[in-house]
Design an enzyme around this catalytic site. Sequence first.
Site, PDB file in Angstrom:
ATOM      1  N   GLY A  10      -0.542  10.585   0.696  1.00  0.00           N
ATOM      2  CA  GLY A  10      -1.028  10.035   1.963  1.00  0.00           C
ATOM      3  C   GLY A  10       0.128   9.583   2.839  1.00  0.00           C
ATOM      4  O   GLY A  10       1.286   9.582   2.426  1.00  0.00           O
ATOM      5  N   TYR A 126     -17.358   1.843   5.099  1.00  0.00           N
ATOM      6  CA  TYR A 126     -15.935   1.819   4.777  1.00  0.00           C
ATOM      7  C   TYR A 126     -15.436   0.374   4.632  1.00  0.00           C
ATOM      8  O   TYR A 126     -14.811   0.014   3.621  1.00  0.00           O
ATOM      9  CB  TYR A 126     -15.140   2.545   5.862  1.00  0.00           C
ATOM     10  CG  TYR A 126     -13.650   2.327   5.793  1.00  0.00           C
ATOM     11  CD1 TYR A 126     -12.894   2.836   4.741  1.00  0.00           C
ATOM     12  CD2 TYR A 126     -12.986   1.591   6.779  1.00  0.00           C
ATOM     13  CE1 TYR A 126     -11.522   2.635   4.664  1.00  0.00           C
ATOM     14  CE2 TYR A 126     -11.611   1.387   6.716  1.00  0.00           C
ATOM     15  CZ  TYR A 126     -10.883   1.905   5.666  1.00  0.00           C
ATOM     16  OH  TYR A 126      -9.529   1.689   5.591  1.00  0.00           O
TER      17      TYR A 126
END
Length: 286
Positions: A10, A126
């Site tokens: 990432g 989220y």
Amino acid sequence: MVVLVTGSSGQLGQSLQFIAPNHPEIEFIFCDSKTLDITDFSNCEAVFTKYKPDYCINTAAYTAVDKAESEPEKAFTINVTGPKNLAKVCKIYKTTLLHLSTDFVFDGTKGSPYNEEDVANPSSIYGQTKLQGEQQIQAILLNYFIIRTSWVYSQFGNNFMKTMLRLASEKDSLSVVNDQIGTPTNAVDLAEVLITMILKDQKSEIFNLQSKIFNFSNDGQCSWYDFAKKIFEINNISINLLPIPTSSFPTPAKRPKNSVLDKNKIKRVFDVEVNNWEESLKIIKT
């Protein structure tokens, strides 16, 4: 000192790899999701048995904010079960966990910057899963730091800056919301702060802190429209950029109207200097 990094593919993981050569005193172990699947406890245990890290930086996360609304189980598995597994193995191996969280734990209704003592009230799947991940760590571990951040971008991975540059190469005009206020965070600045926290962790006043939650973003604040405008300005891109309200750009997940984070605690405890978001944006090579 051995520092294990999850989610190494990432943008924050790549930013940590970018600065790792500047820290020869640390042996970094970079693990992507294939090497270390945080949702698999036995996999976590096997990796920790092999490397016995002093610190673990957990950058692995489910970050598709809108998609989480339609696949909450997947978001829960990665953002809640994952941190729980890491906390359990960190406890076994006496590893200190640095866990990345988000401004989305707040509902965005506060009229001033959020500090670490403000009550979390996420309004998206989220945000809910990221808050539950924090809670799992706090319930299991004593040696941890939770770092809440916002609007992360870098020269690595996928992010708002890269999306704006791509769209500018395809279109003559763009519309960007101007009524959500927050602060962009250069992932390399965030990576540097995480290393600073590790190197200064042994100080007694840090060890004895009541709360191990810290906010970090760059300084200052802006709207997404302001952020896009500055990206184009720095890169000498001429485009017709239009400010629009959030109501004109509906999304599955609700965004915080204000997610500016107060950084006074991390500045004081770890003696870090925080760059203004515009200055940090200028140093990115695109």
